[in-house]
Enzyme design. Structure first.
Site, short mmCIF file in Angstrom:
data_model
loop_
_atom_site.label_atom_id
_atom_site.label_comp_id
_atom_site.label_asym_id
_atom_site.label_seq_id
_atom_site.Cartn_x
_atom_site.Cartn_y
_atom_site.Cartn_z
N HIS A 1 -10.23 -8.68 3.51
CA HIS A 1 -9.78 -7.32 3.83
C HIS A 1 -9.41 -6.56 2.55
CE1 HIS A 1 -7.71 -4.00 5.75
NE2 HIS A 1 -6.60 -4.32 5.10
N GLU B 1 -3.77 -8.16 13.57
CA GLU B 1 -2.90 -9.00 12.77
C GLU B 1 -2.22 -10.06 13.63
OE1 GLU B 1 -0.30 -6.98 10.10
OE2 GLU B 1 -1.65 -5.26 9.84
N ASP C 1 -1.26 -3.20 13.89
CA ASP C 1 -0.61 -2.27 12.96
C ASP C 1 -1.44 -0.99 12.92
OD1 ASP C 1 0.93 -1.18 10.91
OD2 ASP C 1 -0.28 -2.12 9.36
N TYR D 1 -0.03 7.01 -0.17
CA TYR D 1 0.30 5.64 -0.59
C TYR D 1 0.29 5.43 -2.11
CZ TYR D 1 -4.30 3.59 -1.85
OH TYR D 1 -5.47 3.25 -2.47
N LYS E 1 1.77 4.49 8.70
CA LYS E 1 1.93 3.22 9.41
C LYS E 1 3.10 3.23 10.39
CE LYS E 1 -0.99 0.53 6.94
NZ LYS E 1 -1.99 -0.42 7.48
N THR F 1 -4.00 -7.18 7.93
CA THR F 1 -5.27 -7.21 8.65
C THR F 1 -6.00 -8.52 8.45
OG1 THR F 1 -5.48 -4.84 8.33
CG2 THR F 1 -7.46 -6.02 8.99
#
Length: 400
Positions: A131, A199, A231, A242, A251, A344
């Site tokens: 990921h 997740e 998530d 971010y 998130k 993830t």
């Protein structure tokens, strides 16, 4: 036809005697009374009433089982967890107790399931190399896919515990700032790149003391069990916010978890070594001589009923024990009800990717209003049994 006994399970039922996950439920005749339950097949065993049926084995823990949430049981520690699990196993497998135990079952489709524990803190990690590599190539196409620290420590961020919701809770499309690379200035509005992240979550039971790190070898003493977790992620909000500190509003609007927490002991047969590491780890993260820290959990992601991915949790680079050791190595303490998630789950193959960002290589389409996402999973159990993890479902509602 005679009424089917609650002890008669369909062949191969993933919620049999080797599983026995815990949850919280209420019934139509007492909607305000929340009770602890254990899932057995398509039934829920009322734990609050079990001490009356098995007084010798479980009566000392009657107060814990009478609570409206799992937190008191979580805080009791592993010896108590094992005693209660053994008593429940006896209750559902020993015919000598069936007459007393049978009236304590409720059909699963006749109860309301609730968030099974009060979430203290929520931490989300980034533990899949597949990921992280895929996302790095999408977000930083001209730089190395993995950041220099990625294989030295489990990267994570603190989320918002107050927006962790139980499966079935609708997810409202969030508002926020977003700015595409070609835009001159940021704009504000509903997210147009709403995504999922498949997740696995880990629920902390016994707390730890401030300033005392929790070593990998103490993992089982503190972590009660496992659940599936989604998530939800607003990729357009996330991409703009971010840098440099990490995920925040992209998130924190919702994180969905299963209504059932599977005890760690139910997953003993699914333990597996993690992938080989490229170079030595610092001592507190070194697990070369530890019990296998990976878990063979096989996840399936469905959108509107169609399977879009089957991510393998066994492919995760960082284990949950390493994550726990890392998030306490600075002296941070654990609290009962802490939840930490794997990040993830993605595998090496195109049909093993755990989010739409990866599945579409960042191009979309992403989730539309009305879409329903469901995560299911199972792990190998003893004697060829399957251990089912409770599903996580959420439907997207339009922005308010």
């Amino acid at each position: 036809m005679p009424e089917q006994s609650p002890f008669d399970l369909a062949e191969g039922d993933p919620f049999g005697p080797h599983n026995l996950p815990y949850g919280v439920f209420s019934t139509a005749d007492a909607p305000d009374r929340r009770r602890l339950g254990v899932r057995y097949g398509n039934q829920v065993l009322d734990l609050s009433a079990l001490p009356s049926a098995l007084p010798a084995a479980i009566h000392p823990h009657a107060e814990l089982l009478a609570a409206p949430t799992l937190n008191p049981l979580l805080a009791a520690g592993r010896p108590v967890w094992q005693q209660i699990r053994a008593a429940v196993h006896t209750a559902v497998t020993d015919p000598a107790h069936h007459d007393e135990v049978a009236p304590l079952f409720h059909p699963l489709d006749g109860v309301t399931l609730h968030l099974p524990f009060e979430v203290a803190d929520y931490v989300d990690f980034y533990a899949s190399e597949h990921h992280a590599t895929n996302v790095g190539r999408i977000f930083r196409p001209n730089d190395a896919a993995l950041t220099p620290n990625w294989k030295h420590l489990p990267i994570g961020y603190h989320g918002r515990a107050g927006t962790v919701v139980v499966t079935g809770t609708p997810v409202v499309r969030p508002h926020g700032q977003r700015k595409a690379p070609a835009d001159e200035a940021p704009s504000f509005g509903p997210s147009v790149r709403l995504d999922i992240e498949a997740e696995v979550g880990f629920v902390v039971g016994a707390p730890s003391t401030l300033h005392e790190p929790v070593a990998q070898g103490a993992f089982r003493d503190h972590v009660f069990g496992v659940c599936l977790l989604n998530d939800w992620s607003a990729r357009d909000i996330q991409a703009w916010e971010y840098v440099p500190l990490g995920p925040f509003l992209g998130k924190s609007f919702a994180t969905s978890v299963s209504a059932w927490i599977t005890p760690l002991d139910a997953l003993d047969e699914a333990r597996t070594p993690p992938p080989a590491r490229d170079f030595p780890l610092l001592p507190y993260l070194d697990d070369a001589d530890a019990e296998p820290g990976g878990i063979d959990i096989r996840i399936e992601v469905r959108i509107n009923g169609e399977t879009v991915s089957r991510p393998p949790f066994s492919a995760m680079y960082w284990t949950a024990a390493q994550q726990l050791a890392h998030m306490t190595v600075n002296g941070a303490s654990l609290r009962t009800g802490d939840l930490f998630a794997s990040g993830t789950v993605s595998g090496p193959d195109p049909d093993q990717l755990g989010c739409l960002l990866e599945l579409t290589q960042g191009k979309g389409p992403y989730l539309q209003d009305g879409d329903e996402v469901t995560l299911t999973a199972w792990a190998p159990g003893p004697e060829g049994a399957r251990i089912g993890l409770g599903e996580v479902t959420g439907r997207i509602l339009p922005a308010g």
